[in-house]
Design an enzyme around this catalytic site. Structure first.
Site, PDB file in Angstrom:
ATOM      1  N   CYS A 114       0.817  -1.227   0.000  1.00  0.00           N
ATOM      2  CA  CYS A 114       0.000   0.000   0.000  1.00  0.00           C
ATOM      3  C   CYS A 114       0.842   1.265   0.000  1.00  0.00           C
ATOM      4  CB  CYS A 114      -0.957   0.011   1.180  1.00  0.00           C
ATOM      5  SG  CYS A 114      -2.144  -1.327   1.103  1.00  0.00           S
ATOM      6  N   HIS A 250      -3.225   7.395   2.079  1.00  0.00           N
ATOM      7  CA  HIS A 250      -3.633   6.073   1.595  1.00  0.00           C
ATOM      8  C   HIS A 250      -5.048   5.821   2.113  1.00  0.00           C
ATOM      9  CE1 HIS A 250      -3.931   1.940   0.682  1.00  0.00           C
ATOM     10  NE2 HIS A 250      -3.719   1.493   1.895  1.00  0.00           N
ATOM     11  N   ASN A 280     -10.033   0.039  -0.363  1.00  0.00           N
ATOM     12  CA  ASN A 280      -8.570   0.094  -0.305  1.00  0.00           C
ATOM     13  C   ASN A 280      -8.020  -0.462  -1.621  1.00  0.00           C
ATOM     14  OD1 ASN A 280      -5.846  -0.285   0.166  1.00  0.00           O
ATOM     15  ND2 ASN A 280      -6.106  -1.149   2.215  1.00  0.00           N
TER      16      ASN A 280
HETATM   17  N1  ACO Z   1     -18.582  -8.010   8.944  1.00  0.00           N
HETATM   18  C1  ACO Z   1     -18.989  -8.210  10.201  1.00  0.00           C
HETATM   19  N2  ACO Z   1     -18.155  -8.468  11.214  1.00  0.00           N
HETATM   20  C2  ACO Z   1     -16.843  -8.510  10.938  1.00  0.00           C
HETATM   21  C3  ACO Z   1     -16.344  -8.321   9.642  1.00  0.00           C
HETATM   22  C4  ACO Z   1     -17.267  -8.059   8.620  1.00  0.00           C
HETATM   23  N3  ACO Z   1     -16.907  -7.839   7.338  1.00  0.00           N
HETATM   24  N4  ACO Z   1     -14.994  -8.433   9.688  1.00  0.00           N
HETATM   25  C5  ACO Z   1     -14.650  -8.678  10.964  1.00  0.00           C
HETATM   26  N5  ACO Z   1     -15.776  -8.744  11.724  1.00  0.00           N
HETATM   27  C6  ACO Z   1     -15.880  -9.002  13.148  1.00  0.00           C
HETATM   28  C7  ACO Z   1     -14.661  -9.687  13.705  1.00  0.00           C
HETATM   29  O1  ACO Z   1     -14.780 -11.092  13.498  1.00  0.00           O
HETATM   30  C8  ACO Z   1     -14.725  -9.317  15.175  1.00  0.00           C
HETATM   31  O2  ACO Z   1     -15.656 -10.168  15.812  1.00  0.00           O
HETATM   32  P1  ACO Z   1     -15.328 -10.738  17.301  1.00  0.00           P
HETATM   33  O3  ACO Z   1     -15.235  -9.512  18.166  1.00  0.00           O
HETATM   34  O4  ACO Z   1     -16.514 -11.593  17.563  1.00  0.00           O
HETATM   35  O5  ACO Z   1     -14.035 -11.469  17.162  1.00  0.00           O
HETATM   36  C9  ACO Z   1     -15.321  -7.909  15.153  1.00  0.00           C
HETATM   37  O6  ACO Z   1     -15.924  -7.755  13.847  1.00  0.00           O
HETATM   38  C10 ACO Z   1     -14.310  -6.807  15.365  1.00  0.00           C
HETATM   39  O7  ACO Z   1     -13.163  -7.082  14.570  1.00  0.00           O
HETATM   40  P2  ACO Z   1     -11.900  -6.141  14.570  1.00  0.00           P
HETATM   41  O8  ACO Z   1     -10.863  -6.722  13.663  1.00  0.00           O
HETATM   42  O9  ACO Z   1     -11.508  -5.771  15.946  1.00  0.00           O
HETATM   43  O10 ACO Z   1     -12.534  -4.845  13.893  1.00  0.00           O
HETATM   44  P3  ACO Z   1     -11.871  -3.446  13.704  1.00  0.00           P
HETATM   45  O11 ACO Z   1     -12.696  -2.428  14.326  1.00  0.00           O
HETATM   46  O12 ACO Z   1     -10.390  -3.482  14.040  1.00  0.00           O
HETATM   47  O13 ACO Z   1     -11.967  -3.241  12.130  1.00  0.00           O
HETATM   48  C11 ACO Z   1     -10.611  -3.461  10.161  1.00  0.00           C
HETATM   49  C12 ACO Z   1     -11.389  -4.190  11.262  1.00  0.00           C
HETATM   50  C13 ACO Z   1     -11.598  -2.659   9.334  1.00  0.00           C
HETATM   51  C14 ACO Z   1      -9.918  -4.501   9.292  1.00  0.00           C
HETATM   52  C15 ACO Z   1      -9.562  -2.528  10.794  1.00  0.00           C
HETATM   53  O14 ACO Z   1      -8.834  -3.206  11.769  1.00  0.00           O
HETATM   54  C16 ACO Z   1      -8.603  -1.937   9.788  1.00  0.00           C
HETATM   55  O15 ACO Z   1      -8.962  -1.121   8.958  1.00  0.00           O
HETATM   56  N6  ACO Z   1      -7.324  -2.297   9.884  1.00  0.00           N
HETATM   57  C17 ACO Z   1      -6.280  -1.696   9.074  1.00  0.00           C
HETATM   58  C18 ACO Z   1      -6.284  -2.190   7.671  1.00  0.00           C
HETATM   59  C19 ACO Z   1      -5.315  -1.355   6.883  1.00  0.00           C
HETATM   60  O16 ACO Z   1      -5.131  -0.174   7.096  1.00  0.00           O
HETATM   61  N7  ACO Z   1      -4.627  -1.901   5.969  1.00  0.00           N
HETATM   62  C20 ACO Z   1      -3.669  -1.006   5.281  1.00  0.00           C
HETATM   63  C21 ACO Z   1      -2.685  -1.679   4.706  1.00  0.00           C
HETATM   64  S1  ACO Z   1      -3.381  -2.701   3.499  1.00  0.00           S
HETATM   65  C22 ACO Z   1      -2.077  -3.229   2.485  1.00  0.00           C
HETATM   66  O17 ACO Z   1      -0.922  -2.930   2.682  1.00  0.00           O
HETATM   67  C23 ACO Z   1      -2.451  -4.156   1.372  1.00  0.00           C
END
Ligand code: ACO
Length: 323
Positions: A114, A250, A280
């Site tokens: 990214c 990004h 993304n």
């Molecule tokens: N729909 C419903 N529930 C979901 C989904 C979904 N699509 N995905 C995950 N959940 C659930 C999880 O299973 C978890 O359930 P649990 O509490 O029962 O275990 C709950 O939602 C919370 O999950 P978290 O991972 O804590 O959610 P978070 O608020 O952290 O959001 C996300 C997840 C959106 C992935 C976030 O962490 C994020 O954006 N991370 C950074 C990603 C990023 O910036 N990447 C950049 C680099 S990408 C690259 O280099 C290719």
């Protein structure tokens, strides 16, 4: 006098197929509400069968060349940031070179996930400042839809396909922060974190593999490192966040974008946001946002723009430029 890499044109291309969040509700235990509230994403584009990264990149490159009023034959180097090249080799950049009918110059890919476009811009700047190139076509293009695990709701709802491009040209500047063009760059990586975000395939496994991500951990690193790298790049140009007209981050998650802006002491009126419409798109997200921000009339000549990104590696960085 200082040689500056000045933006002469920009363009982007998004594949026709738009996928709204609600489409995932049919096959996954997820909802439009969850995706929107946790990431800010509402829809994304997916490329068609046979429409590989080089195809998207070529369309974006043609748009940027048209915007610059230049021909492909006037370009000395093509640098294409991607983690999803059509093939293991040749580089997607040489495919673009061929598609543009360009037989001069040289072309290569840069892979920093990214953060790829920031690394590619820094590369182009170095080639221009060292006199190795006078003009550069810098592209970010991805087809992340090809490396999704469609059964993993924590990743497959987040990514999209697209491409964006800039044309840069060497121009003399005064050597001050009032110059147009790239003013400073800050690049970082730390391979200790390589297991937080990776694709579980490649040459070693003899298959392409699927993206795997520790989302929560990446989130934590992003919030910490993005403001740091933007501030470091600004400092190198003897500038501060108060001088910034536009942050072009990004586009991974609206909560990361908001928190980085807060850390820089900037309100969201100074941030170009496209994550709701593109998801993304990895290395394509910054050039897409630059091109969309320019088309919307947000980014204007003379504006101070800060780009910042983090991705797999981990690799992260920032480029400060005056449009
Ligand atoms: N729909 C419903 N529930 C979901 C989904 C979904 N699509 N995905 C995950 N959940 C659930 C999880 O299973 C978890 O359930 P649990 O509490 O029962 O275990 C709950 O939602 C919370 O999950 P978290 O991972 O804590 O959610 P978070 O608020 O952290 O959001 C996300 C997840 C959106 C992935 C976030 O962490 C994020 O954006 N991370 C950074 C990603 C990023 O910036 N990447 C950049 C680099 S990408 C690259 O280099 C290719």
């Amino acid at each position: 006098m200082t040689l500056r890499a000045v933006v002469k044109g920009c363009g982007h291309y998004l594949p026709d197929r738009v996928v709204e969040n609600a489409e995932f509700e049919a096959s996954l235990d997820t909802s439009d509400e969850w995706i929107r509230s946790r990431s800010g994403i509402e829809r994304r584009h997916f490329s068609a069968e046979g429409q590989g990264t080089s195809v998207l990149a070529t369309r974006a490159a043609q748009a940027a060349l048209a915007d610059a009023g230049m021909e492909a034959s006037e370009i000395d180097v093509i640098i294409l940031a991607t983690s999803t090249p059509d093939m293991t080799f040749p580089s997607a950049a040489t495919m673009v070179q061929g598609n543009l009918g360009m037989t001069n110059g040289f072309a290569y890919d840069v892979q920093a996930v990214c953060a790829g476009f920031v690394f590619a811009l820094a590369n182009a700047n170095a080639l221009i400042q060292s006199g190795q190139a006078k003009t550069a076509l810098v592209i970010g293009a991805e087809t992340f839809s090809r490396i999704m695990d469609w059964t993993d709701r924590s990743t497959c709802v987040l990514f999209g396909d697209g491409a964006g491009a800039l044309v840069l040209k060497a121009e003399d500047g005064e050597g001050t922060s009032a110059d147009r063009g790239i003013l400073s760059t800050d690049l970082n990586s730390d391979g200790r974190y390589r297991d937080l975000l990776y694709v579980d395939g490649g040459v070693a496994t003899q298959n392409t593999g699927k993206l795997r991500m520790e989302g929560r951990e990446i989130f934590r690193h992003a919030v910490e490192k993005l403001a740091q790298t933007a501030e470091a790049a600004l400092q190198k140009a003897s500038l501060s966040p108060q001088d910034v007209d536009w942050v072009v981050p990004h586009q991974a998650n609206i909560r990361i974008i908001q928190s980085t802006a807060r850390k820089l002491g900037l309100d969201m009126e100074h941030v170009v946001v496209t994550v709701q419409d593109h998801g993304n798109t990895s290395a394509a997200s910054i050039p897409l946002a630059l091109s969309v921000g320019h088309a919307r009339g947000q980014i204007k000549p003379g504006d101070l723009v800060v780009t910042e990104a983090i991705g797999g590696g981990l690799a992260w960085g920032s480029v400060v430029l005056r449009w």
